[in-house]
Design a protein around this motif. Structure first.
Motif, PDB file in Angstrom:
ATOM      1  N   PRO A  64       0.817  -1.231   0.000  1.00 33.10           N
ATOM      2  CA  PRO A  64       0.000   0.000   0.000  1.00 33.10           C
ATOM      3  C   PRO A  64       0.845   1.273   0.000  1.00 33.10           C
ATOM      4  O   PRO A  64       0.434   2.284  -0.558  1.00 33.10           O
ATOM      5  N   GLU A  65       2.034   1.216   0.624  1.00 36.10           N
ATOM      6  CA  GLU A  65       2.870   2.420   0.659  1.00 36.10           C
ATOM      7  C   GLU A  65       3.665   2.550  -0.640  1.00 36.10           C
ATOM      8  O   GLU A  65       3.930   1.570  -1.335  1.00 36.10           O
ATOM      9  N   ASP A  66       4.048   3.782  -0.946  1.00 36.25           N
ATOM     10  CA  ASP A  66       4.816   4.046  -2.163  1.00 36.25           C
ATOM     11  C   ASP A  66       6.247   3.548  -1.989  1.00 36.25           C
ATOM     12  O   ASP A  66       6.880   3.741  -0.947  1.00 36.25           O
ATOM     13  N   VAL A  67       6.770   2.917  -3.030  1.00 35.98           N
ATOM     14  CA  VAL A  67       8.151   2.422  -3.047  1.00 35.98           C
ATOM     15  C   VAL A  67       8.890   3.182  -4.140  1.00 35.98           C
ATOM     16  O   VAL A  67       8.551   3.080  -5.328  1.00 35.98           O
ATOM     17  N   VAL A  68       9.873   3.958  -3.732  1.00 33.19           N
ATOM     18  CA  VAL A  68      10.633   4.791  -4.664  1.00 33.19           C
ATOM     19  C   VAL A  68      12.064   4.270  -4.712  1.00 33.19           C
ATOM     20  O   VAL A  68      12.703   4.091  -3.671  1.00 33.19           O
ATOM     21  N   ILE A  69      12.557   4.032  -5.919  1.00 34.58           N
ATOM     22  CA  ILE A  69      13.922   3.531  -6.086  1.00 34.58           C
ATOM     23  C   ILE A  69      14.726   4.514  -6.920  1.00 34.58           C
ATOM     24  O   ILE A  69      14.178   5.455  -7.513  1.00 34.58           O
ATOM     25  N   ARG A  70      16.045   4.278  -6.950  1.00 33.16           N
ATOM     26  CA  ARG A  70      16.948   5.078  -7.782  1.00 33.16           C
ATOM     27  C   ARG A  70      17.350   4.222  -8.981  1.00 33.16           C
ATOM     28  O   ARG A  70      18.069   3.238  -8.840  1.00 33.16           O
ATOM     29  N   ALA A  71      16.854   4.579 -10.174  1.00 36.90           N
ATOM     30  CA  ALA A  71      17.111   3.756 -11.350  1.00 36.90           C
ATOM     31  C   ALA A  71      16.895   4.581 -12.613  1.00 36.90           C
ATOM     32  O   ALA A  71      16.394   5.705 -12.579  1.00 36.90           O
ATOM     33  N   GLN A  81       8.102 -26.709 -11.968  1.00 34.94           N
ATOM     34  CA  GLN A  81       7.415 -25.966 -10.916  1.00 34.94           C
ATOM     35  C   GLN A  81       7.535 -24.455 -11.104  1.00 34.94           C
ATOM     36  O   GLN A  81       7.096 -23.692 -10.258  1.00 34.94           O
ATOM     37  N   GLY A  82       8.162 -24.028 -12.175  1.00 33.45           N
ATOM     38  CA  GLY A  82       8.256 -22.609 -12.454  1.00 33.45           C
ATOM     39  C   GLY A  82       9.548 -21.970 -11.979  1.00 33.45           C
ATOM     40  O   GLY A  82      10.410 -22.619 -11.376  1.00 33.45           O
ATOM     41  N   SER A  83       9.651 -20.660 -12.262  1.00 36.22           N
ATOM     42  CA  SER A  83      10.855 -19.895 -11.926  1.00 36.22           C
ATOM     43  C   SER A  83      10.454 -18.574 -11.299  1.00 36.22           C
ATOM     44  O   SER A  83       9.341 -18.074 -11.507  1.00 36.22           O
ATOM     45  N   CYS A  84      11.409 -18.019 -10.551  1.00 33.55           N
ATOM     46  CA  CYS A  84      11.204 -16.705  -9.923  1.00 33.55           C
ATOM     47  C   CYS A  84      12.473 -15.885 -10.102  1.00 33.55           C
ATOM     48  O   CYS A  84      13.505 -16.197  -9.501  1.00 33.55           O
ATOM     49  N   PHE A  85      12.413 -14.851 -10.947  1.00 40.05           N
ATOM     50  CA  PHE A  85      13.517 -13.914 -11.104  1.00 40.05           C
ATOM     51  C   PHE A  85      13.288 -12.754 -10.133  1.00 40.05           C
ATOM     52  O   PHE A  85      12.176 -12.195 -10.071  1.00 40.05           O
ATOM     53  N   THR A  86      14.333 -12.395  -9.394  1.00 44.16           N
ATOM     54  CA  THR A  86      14.232 -11.334  -8.393  1.00 44.16           C
ATOM     55  C   THR A  86      15.198 -10.213  -8.739  1.00 44.16           C
ATOM     56  O   THR A  86      16.397 -10.459  -8.954  1.00 44.16           O
ATOM     57  N   LEU A  87      14.667  -9.003  -8.814  1.00 40.30           N
ATOM     58  CA  LEU A  87      15.480  -7.798  -9.027  1.00 40.30           C
ATOM     59  C   LEU A  87      15.619  -7.062  -7.702  1.00 40.30           C
ATOM     60  O   LEU A  87      14.617  -6.801  -7.026  1.00 40.30           O
ATOM     61  N   LYS A  88      16.841  -6.739  -7.331  1.00 41.15           N
ATOM     62  CA  LYS A  88      17.106  -5.948  -6.129  1.00 41.15           C
ATOM     63  C   LYS A  88      17.687  -4.610  -6.561  1.00 41.15           C
ATOM     64  O   LYS A  88      18.742  -4.564  -7.181  1.00 41.15           O
ATOM     65  N   LEU A  89      16.970  -3.551  -6.220  1.00 43.86           N
ATOM     66  CA  LEU A  89      17.392  -2.208  -6.618  1.00 43.86           C
ATOM     67  C   LEU A  89      17.407  -1.298  -5.397  1.00 43.86           C
ATOM     68  O   LEU A  89      16.555  -1.431  -4.512  1.00 43.86           O
ATOM     69  N   PRO A  90      18.354  -0.356  -5.334  1.00 42.59           N
ATOM     70  CA  PRO A  90      18.469   0.511  -4.148  1.00 42.59           C
ATOM     71  C   PRO A  90      17.302   1.486  -4.041  1.00 42.59           C
ATOM     72  O   PRO A  90      16.858   2.064  -5.035  1.00 42.59           O
ATOM     73  N   LEU A  91      16.802   1.625  -2.822  1.00 41.77           N
ATOM     74  CA  LEU A  91      15.747   2.596  -2.565  1.00 41.77           C
ATOM     75  C   LEU A  91      16.286   4.015  -2.712  1.00 41.77           C
ATOM     76  O   LEU A  91      17.476   4.272  -2.525  1.00 41.77           O
ATOM     77  N   TRP A  92      15.400   4.924  -3.010  1.00 43.72           N
ATOM     78  CA  TRP A  92      15.777   6.335  -3.181  1.00 43.72           C
ATOM     79  C   TRP A  92      15.910   6.982  -1.810  1.00 43.72           C
ATOM     80  O   TRP A  92      14.960   7.034  -1.044  1.00 43.72           O
ATOM     81  N   ASP A  93      17.131   7.455  -1.489  1.00 36.16           N
ATOM     82  CA  ASP A  93      17.398   8.101  -0.213  1.00 36.16           C
ATOM     83  C   ASP A  93      17.252   9.605  -0.403  1.00 36.16           C
ATOM     84  O   ASP A  93      18.153  10.277  -0.914  1.00 36.16           O
ATOM     85  N   ILE A  94      16.100  10.138  -0.004  1.00 32.03           N
ATOM     86  CA  ILE A  94      15.822  11.558  -0.236  1.00 32.03           C
ATOM     87  C   ILE A  94      16.790  12.439   0.532  1.00 32.03           C
ATOM     88  O   ILE A  94      17.265  13.461   0.041  1.00 32.03           O
ATOM     89  N   GLN A  95      17.133  12.032   1.763  1.00 31.00           N
ATOM     90  CA  GLN A  95      18.011  12.858   2.590  1.00 31.00           C
ATOM     91  C   GLN A  95      19.390  12.991   1.966  1.00 31.00           C
ATOM     92  O   GLN A  95      19.948  14.084   1.887  1.00 31.00           O
ATOM     93  N   SER A  96      19.936  11.855   1.491  1.00 33.99           N
ATOM     94  CA  SER A  96      21.272  11.907   0.901  1.00 33.99           C
ATOM     95  C   SER A  96      21.260  12.700  -0.388  1.00 33.99           C
ATOM     96  O   SER A  96      22.200  13.419  -0.714  1.00 33.99           O
ATOM     97  N   VAL A  97      20.147  12.584  -1.149  1.00 34.46           N
ATOM     98  CA  VAL A  97      20.047  13.352  -2.391  1.00 34.46           C
ATOM     99  C   VAL A  97      19.989  14.838  -2.097  1.00 34.46           C
ATOM    100  O   VAL A  97      20.622  15.657  -2.754  1.00 34.46           O
ATOM    101  N   SER A  98      19.226  15.215  -1.049  1.00 32.14           N
ATOM    102  CA  SER A  98      19.132  16.630  -0.682  1.00 32.14           C
ATOM    103  C   SER A  98      20.481  17.167  -0.249  1.00 32.14           C
ATOM    104  O   SER A  98      20.880  18.268  -0.606  1.00 32.14           O
ATOM    105  N   THR A  99      21.195  16.354   0.524  1.00 33.31           N
ATOM    106  CA  THR A  99      22.523  16.776   0.978  1.00 33.31           C
ATOM    107  C   THR A  99      23.459  16.956  -0.199  1.00 33.31           C
ATOM    108  O   THR A  99      24.213  17.935  -0.290  1.00 33.31           O
ATOM    109  N   SER A 100      23.409  16.023  -1.163  1.00 33.96           N
ATOM    110  CA  SER A 100      24.264  16.126  -2.334  1.00 33.96           C
ATOM    111  C   SER A 100      23.899  17.344  -3.161  1.00 33.96           C
ATOM    112  O   SER A 100      24.757  18.071  -3.651  1.00 33.96           O
ATOM    113  N   HIS A 101      22.575  17.611  -3.303  1.00 38.47           N
ATOM    114  CA  HIS A 101      22.130  18.764  -4.080  1.00 38.47           C
ATOM    115  C   HIS A 101      22.577  20.070  -3.413  1.00 38.47           C
ATOM    116  O   HIS A 101      23.047  20.993  -4.085  1.00 38.47           O
ATOM    117  N   ASN A 102      22.466  20.128  -2.090  1.00 40.67           N
ATOM    118  CA  ASN A 102      22.893  21.339  -1.377  1.00 40.67           C
ATOM    119  C   ASN A 102      24.390  21.554  -1.524  1.00 40.67           C
ATOM    120  O   ASN A 102      24.865  22.680  -1.651  1.00 40.67           O
TER     121      ASN A 102
END
Length: 502
Positions: A364-371, A471-492
């Motif tokens: 239900p919650e929003d999931v934001v990644i960096r990609a 019985q089938g297959s399951c491919f899993t993608l792991k991607l880094p979440l978007w860190d808003i704080q670190s992005v803000s610090t980098s932008h500043n």
């Protein structure tokens, strides 16, 4: 110390020093063999030294009794000229014996004639000492009860007439116990010396084999992208290992050159062939539009040629993408991507293209990644197409989204034919197919999963597979979440830098 204990001790020592432990390694073999030789050497020396000390102790006591036995008849002859035989025997015993030596004389009938004071005291404690009724016997060790006794028996005669037998003995139990204590101390010292020696051997062998461990770690960690700058630097290594390191560096240089040439060749060929094939595809499509003037056989032949040309162009494009990724020329425009909305769009696109159901599960919650959204869409469509291709037409696939900070996980699940464990490790290799007979169509180029792996890793993520046959297959993608704080610090920080430079 047994061989099993020695192996455990060496293994423990190697683990304490953070070395890779293997019974087949050169380091373990050298350590085990040298430690074994040390144990054998010190053990033989300790055993021989203990045996020699015991023999020397017994020999000294035997010599004492032998000397007394040889002197006794002379003294007895001397005293018998002046006194009766019984008195002569008593005086001779007092003359030749000491406090540590016991002596007694028996007549030819075996009756006790006389004995020393030490004999009387000892016989009171160990009465079995008086039971010996043998003939002449050179000095030797006999056990009487719990005592170790050196016993010597010799005949006595005066003027050729037999008087009886002389018994000489000396209790060496206390001396042997002291010797055994000394031997135990010798064993303890030998054991401590052996432990120090094994520790020194392990330390020295670790020093000698450390450059080999460095080479092994570098060879294990190096990848195709690291070949250009990879170089093994060794200091204070033996000449043989330095020579091996030099050959190793030369090999890395040759591999780097060969890899660069291969990537350049693949990129150039893919680029050069794509243009003429595109022209050929255009002419073929133009011919197909004039189907009224073509026979059924000609239409079928031109359609097949157009399909194969499109397939080849797609393969060349994939090869070109891989060549760019290998060369580090594949650029990513990373930005925040709302996965919930993105997966809904990709699912709808996949259903529209393939006309197959796709079930989506998102939190239900929003999931934001960096990609890079375009690259991620390419990967998702590739995996969706792959899942549908190897599933039955009536089977749907499932896409699940979940988070495991600091990563977001996307699962693409099918109920298809599955992949055996032996093939899973190679499924992301280029042009690798599990079984050509299991391929339902020839639409794929054999590069889709390799490209997906390159793109996901280029965005700082990982791709993995879980599968079982039928019985089938399951491919899993792991991607880094978007860190808003670190992005803000980098932008500043960037804004501050622009102001300073301004």
């Amino acid at each position: 110390m047994g061989l099993k204990k020695l192996k455990k001790a060496i293994a423990k020592r190697l683990k304490l020093n953070h070395w890779h432990f293997s019974t087949s390694s050169l380091q373990f073999r050298l350590t085990f063999e040298l430690a074994g030789l040390s144990i054998c050497g010190l053990g033989i020396v300790a055993i021989w030294a203990g045996w020699q000390m015991e023999q020397n102790l017994v020999a000294a006591h035997k010599q004492t009794l032998d000397y007394i036995a040889s002197r006794f008849p002379e003294q007895l002859e001397l005293y018998s000229e002046m006194e009766p035989v019984e008195t002569s025997l008593v005086r001779t015993l007092q003359r030749v014996t000491t406090a540590d030596v016991m002596a007694w004389v028996k007549d030819p009938d075996g009756q006790l004639v006389t004995q020393s004071t030490a004999t009387a005291d000892f016989v009171a404690q160990v009465p079995d000492l008086m039971t010996f009724e043998q003939g002449a016997m050179p000095p030797q060790i006999v056990r009487v009860g719990d005592r170790q006794i050196v016993l010597c028996i010799s005949p006595l005669a005066i003027a050729g007439e037999p008087v009886g037998q002389l018994y000489l003995s000396q209790d060496i139990t206390a001396d042997l116990q002291k010797l055994y204590v000394s031997l135990w101390r010798l064993r303890l010292v030998s054991g401590a010396t052996l432990i120090l020696l094994i520790a020194a051997i392990i330390h020295r062998i670790q020093k000698v084999t450390q450059p080999l461990a460095q080479m092994s770690n570098m060879a294990q960690a190096i990848s195709a992208d690291d070949l250009q700058g990879a170089k093994l630097e060794l200091q204070q290594a033996p000449d043989e290992i330095l020579g091996l390191a030099q050959v190793f560096n030369e090999m890395l240089s040759r591999l780097s050159s060969a890899w660069d040439n291969q990537r350049q060749f693949v990129g150039n060929v893919s680029h050069e062939l794509r243009t003429p094939l595109t022209i050929i595809e255009g002419y073929l499509q133009s011919l197909l539009r004039r189907e009224d003037s073509l026979s059924e056989y000609q239409q079928q032949a031109i359609a097949t040629a157009a399909t194969e040309t499109t397939h080849t162009i797609q393969m060349l494009q994939d090869l070109l993408d891989l060549a760019r990724a290998d060369g580090g020329h594949l650029h990513f425009r990373t930005q925040p991507v709302m996965l919930n909305t993105f997966l809904e769009e990709v699912s709808a696109m996949g259903q529209q293209i393939n006309q197959r159901p796709i079930h989506l599960k998102t939190p239900p919650e929003d999931v934001v990644i960096r990609a890079d959204q375009d690259r991620l869409q390419q990967v998702m469509l590739n995996l969706i197409d792959n899942a549908l291709k190897y599933s039955a037409p009536d089977q749907a696939i499932e896409i699940c989204l979940e988070t495991a900070s600091p990563m977001a996980l996307i699962h693409i699940i099918d109920q298809g034919i599955g992949i055996a464990l032996a093939h899973q490790a190679r499924i992301f290799e280029r042009f690798y197919r599990v079984d050509e007979t299991m391929t339902r169509s020839r639409d794929g180029t054999g590069l889709g999963l390799a490209i997906a792996k390159s793109l996901i890793e280029g965005m700082g993520g990982k791709i993995s597979l879980r599968s079982q046959p039928h019985q089938g297959s399951c491919f899993t993608l792991k991607l880094p979440l978007w860190d808003i704080q670190s992005v803000s610090t980098s932008h500043n920080s960037e804004q501050d830098g622009l102001r300073r430079h301004g």
